[in-house]
Design an enzyme around this catalytic site. Structure first.
Site, PDB file in Angstrom:
ATOM      1  CB  SER A  11       0.823  20.437   0.736  1.00  0.00           C
ATOM      2  OG  SER A  11       1.051  21.578  -0.062  1.00  0.00           O
TER       3      SER A  11
ATOM      4  CE1 TYR B  17       2.501  17.698  -3.701  1.00  0.00           C
ATOM      5  CE2 TYR B  17       1.518  19.858  -3.402  1.00  0.00           C
ATOM      6  CZ  TYR B  17       2.360  18.859  -2.963  1.00  0.00           C
ATOM      7  OH  TYR B  17       3.059  19.008  -1.784  1.00  0.00           O
TER       8      TYR B  17
HETATM    9  N1  LIG Z   1       8.893  21.399  -0.923  1.00  0.00           N
HETATM   10  C1  LIG Z   1       7.750  22.051  -0.819  1.00  0.00           C
HETATM   11  O1  LIG Z   1       7.600  23.192  -1.268  1.00  0.00           O
HETATM   12  C2  LIG Z   1       6.579  21.365  -0.111  1.00  0.00           C
HETATM   13  C3  LIG Z   1       5.456  22.140   0.237  1.00  0.00           C
HETATM   14  C4  LIG Z   1       4.384  21.562   0.894  1.00  0.00           C
HETATM   15  C5  LIG Z   1       4.418  20.199   1.185  1.00  0.00           C
HETATM   16  N2  LIG Z   1       5.504  19.446   0.833  1.00  0.00           N
HETATM   17  C6  LIG Z   1       5.478  18.013   1.135  1.00  0.00           C
HETATM   18  O2  LIG Z   1       6.574  17.686   1.973  1.00  0.00           O
HETATM   19  C7  LIG Z   1       6.843  16.276   1.849  1.00  0.00           C
HETATM   20  C8  LIG Z   1       8.358  16.078   1.771  1.00  0.00           C
HETATM   21  O3  LIG Z   1       8.829  16.621   0.562  1.00  0.00           O
HETATM   22  P1  LIG Z   1      10.173  17.484   0.442  1.00  0.00           P
HETATM   23  O4  LIG Z   1       9.785  18.812  -0.089  1.00  0.00           O
HETATM   24  O5  LIG Z   1      10.941  17.390   1.688  1.00  0.00           O
HETATM   25  O6  LIG Z   1      10.901  16.715  -0.779  1.00  0.00           O
HETATM   26  P2  LIG Z   1      12.216  15.797  -0.864  1.00  0.00           P
HETATM   27  O7  LIG Z   1      12.204  15.209  -2.242  1.00  0.00           O
HETATM   28  O8  LIG Z   1      13.424  16.537  -0.433  1.00  0.00           O
HETATM   29  O9  LIG Z   1      11.938  14.634   0.174  1.00  0.00           O
HETATM   30  C9  LIG Z   1      11.068  13.561  -0.152  1.00  0.00           C
HETATM   31  C10 LIG Z   1      11.803  12.254   0.030  1.00  0.00           C
HETATM   32  O10 LIG Z   1      10.883  11.210  -0.302  1.00  0.00           O
HETATM   33  C11 LIG Z   1      11.573  10.201  -1.001  1.00  0.00           C
HETATM   34  N3  LIG Z   1      10.623   9.452  -1.825  1.00  0.00           N
HETATM   35  C12 LIG Z   1       9.929   9.903  -2.894  1.00  0.00           C
HETATM   36  N4  LIG Z   1       9.174   8.909  -3.394  1.00  0.00           N
HETATM   37  C13 LIG Z   1       9.408   7.832  -2.607  1.00  0.00           C
HETATM   38  C14 LIG Z   1       8.903   6.506  -2.600  1.00  0.00           C
HETATM   39  N5  LIG Z   1       8.029   6.076  -3.546  1.00  0.00           N
HETATM   40  N6  LIG Z   1       9.320   5.656  -1.642  1.00  0.00           N
HETATM   41  C15 LIG Z   1      10.223   6.054  -0.702  1.00  0.00           C
HETATM   42  N7  LIG Z   1      10.725   7.301  -0.658  1.00  0.00           N
HETATM   43  C16 LIG Z   1      10.314   8.169  -1.602  1.00  0.00           C
HETATM   44  C17 LIG Z   1      12.618  10.933  -1.819  1.00  0.00           C
HETATM   45  O11 LIG Z   1      13.717  10.075  -2.154  1.00  0.00           O
HETATM   46  C18 LIG Z   1      13.025  12.081  -0.887  1.00  0.00           C
HETATM   47  O12 LIG Z   1      14.158  11.735  -0.104  1.00  0.00           O
HETATM   48  C19 LIG Z   1       6.041  15.799   0.648  1.00  0.00           C
HETATM   49  O13 LIG Z   1       4.900  15.091   1.095  1.00  0.00           O
HETATM   50  C20 LIG Z   1       5.638  17.090  -0.049  1.00  0.00           C
HETATM   51  O14 LIG Z   1       4.445  16.952  -0.785  1.00  0.00           O
HETATM   52  C21 LIG Z   1       6.580  20.001   0.207  1.00  0.00           C
END
Ligand SMILES: NC(=O)c1ccc[n+]([C@@H]2O[C@H](COP(=O)([O-])OP(=O)(O)OC[C@H]3O[C@@H](n4cnc5c(N)ncnc54)[C@H](O)[C@@H]3O)[C@@H](O)[C@H]2O)c1
Length: 267
Positions: free
Chosen positions: A145, A158
């Protein structure tokens, strides 16, 4: 038929059910890969399977369980005879909860729950994938991130967890060379279903329903883009396509543009 950049490869993608993970699955399969999608949400995986059919194999499981990571990797080998990339993408957010505003009990339980998904799962996933990746001379790709480099992308839990990911990528890149490359991608904000730790009471709400994240990213970052998850996936294709990134290990590709301040003259 045109050649895809990932023709013939097989990847495990964790957190594949929504948001960035789902965008990675869609792009990888469009580039010719087969994807084993691991997520704890059976409902999201059912939708993914309905939409993508034979291009994906779904595994319902928890990334904090070593056995579930092994199950995903064994599914890849059983289905495709190989595993080329392990994309450790699942994550939890702390909704920017500050130290001062956090209850001590929340900090204790929330730290363990969030670090289990954002850090421990990367270790367990890499361990589970190691035999098959060694055979294929494949790679591990972690989702970090902007919070892996800068403050404010979350609260202390985080931001510390994503910084920890940088150290892990560097150490594993050293340990697993020369057979296995280990890298990460650092995306910025996006409207997704990203949730927080249940132990902090942050599991019932998502980033997209809590803050105007698309507008925030558009109005605060250097490039003024209305960013969608699919805009970040190019770097994952680059790292998974071994002919395009054979010299790359121990690196975090920062695709967030958070390091460049917005020009003050722009509105
Ligand atoms: N959304 C943002 O603004 C953002 C910014 C920077 C980085 N990220 C990173 O992107 C990555 C993806 O996140 P996203 O934003 O797509 O969110 P999201 O919640 O849409 O996708 C994450 C998925 O992970 C699954 N998940 C969560 N915990 C789990 C577990 N213990 N076991 C199995 N599956 C699990 C959830 O069910 C979900 O489908 C993460 O690592 C997040 O930190 C997100």
């Amino acid at each position: 038929m045109t050649m895809g950049r990932l023709d013939g490869i097989c990847a495990v993608v964790t957190g594949a059910g929504s948001g960035l993970g789902r965008a990675i699955v869609e792009r990888f399969t469009a580039e010719g890969a087969h994807v084993v999608a691991l997520d704890r949400s059976a409902a999201k995986l059912a939708k993914l399977a309905a939409d993508l059919g034979d291009l994906v194999t779904t595994v319902t499981g928890d990334v904090t369980s070593y056995a579930d990571n092994v199950r995903a990797c064994e599914t890849a080998v059983a289905r495709q005879g190989r595993l080329d990339s392990f994309v450790a993408n699942a994550g939890l957010w702390d909704f920017g909860r500050s130290l001062a505003d956090s209850d001590p009990d929340d900090l204790q339980a929330g730290f363990d729950e969030l670090f289990a998904v954002n850090v421990k799962a990367l270790v367990l996933g890499a361990k589970a994938a190691l035999p098959a990746l060694t055979t294929s001379r494949g790679s591990v790709i972690c989702t970090l991130s902007n919070a892996a480099f800068y403050p404010v992308g979350g609260g202390p839990l985080y931001v510390a967890s994503k910084h920890a990911g940088v150290g892990l990528v560097r150490q594993l890149a050293y340990e697993l060379a020369p057979e296995v490359r280990v890298n990460a991608v650092a995306p910025g904000g996006m409207a997704t279903d990203l949730r927080g730790p249940a132990s902090m009471g942050l599991d019932a709400t998502s980033i997209e329903s809590t803050i105007p994240i698309r507008e925030y990213v558009k109005s605060t970052t250097a490039l003024h883009l209305d960013v969608r998850p699919e805009d970040y996936v190019g770097a994952y294709v680059l790292l998974a396509a071994r002919d395009e990134s054979s010299t790359v290990t121990g690196t975090v590709i920062d695709v967030s543009s958070f390091g460049i301040p917005r020009r003050p003259t722009e509105s």
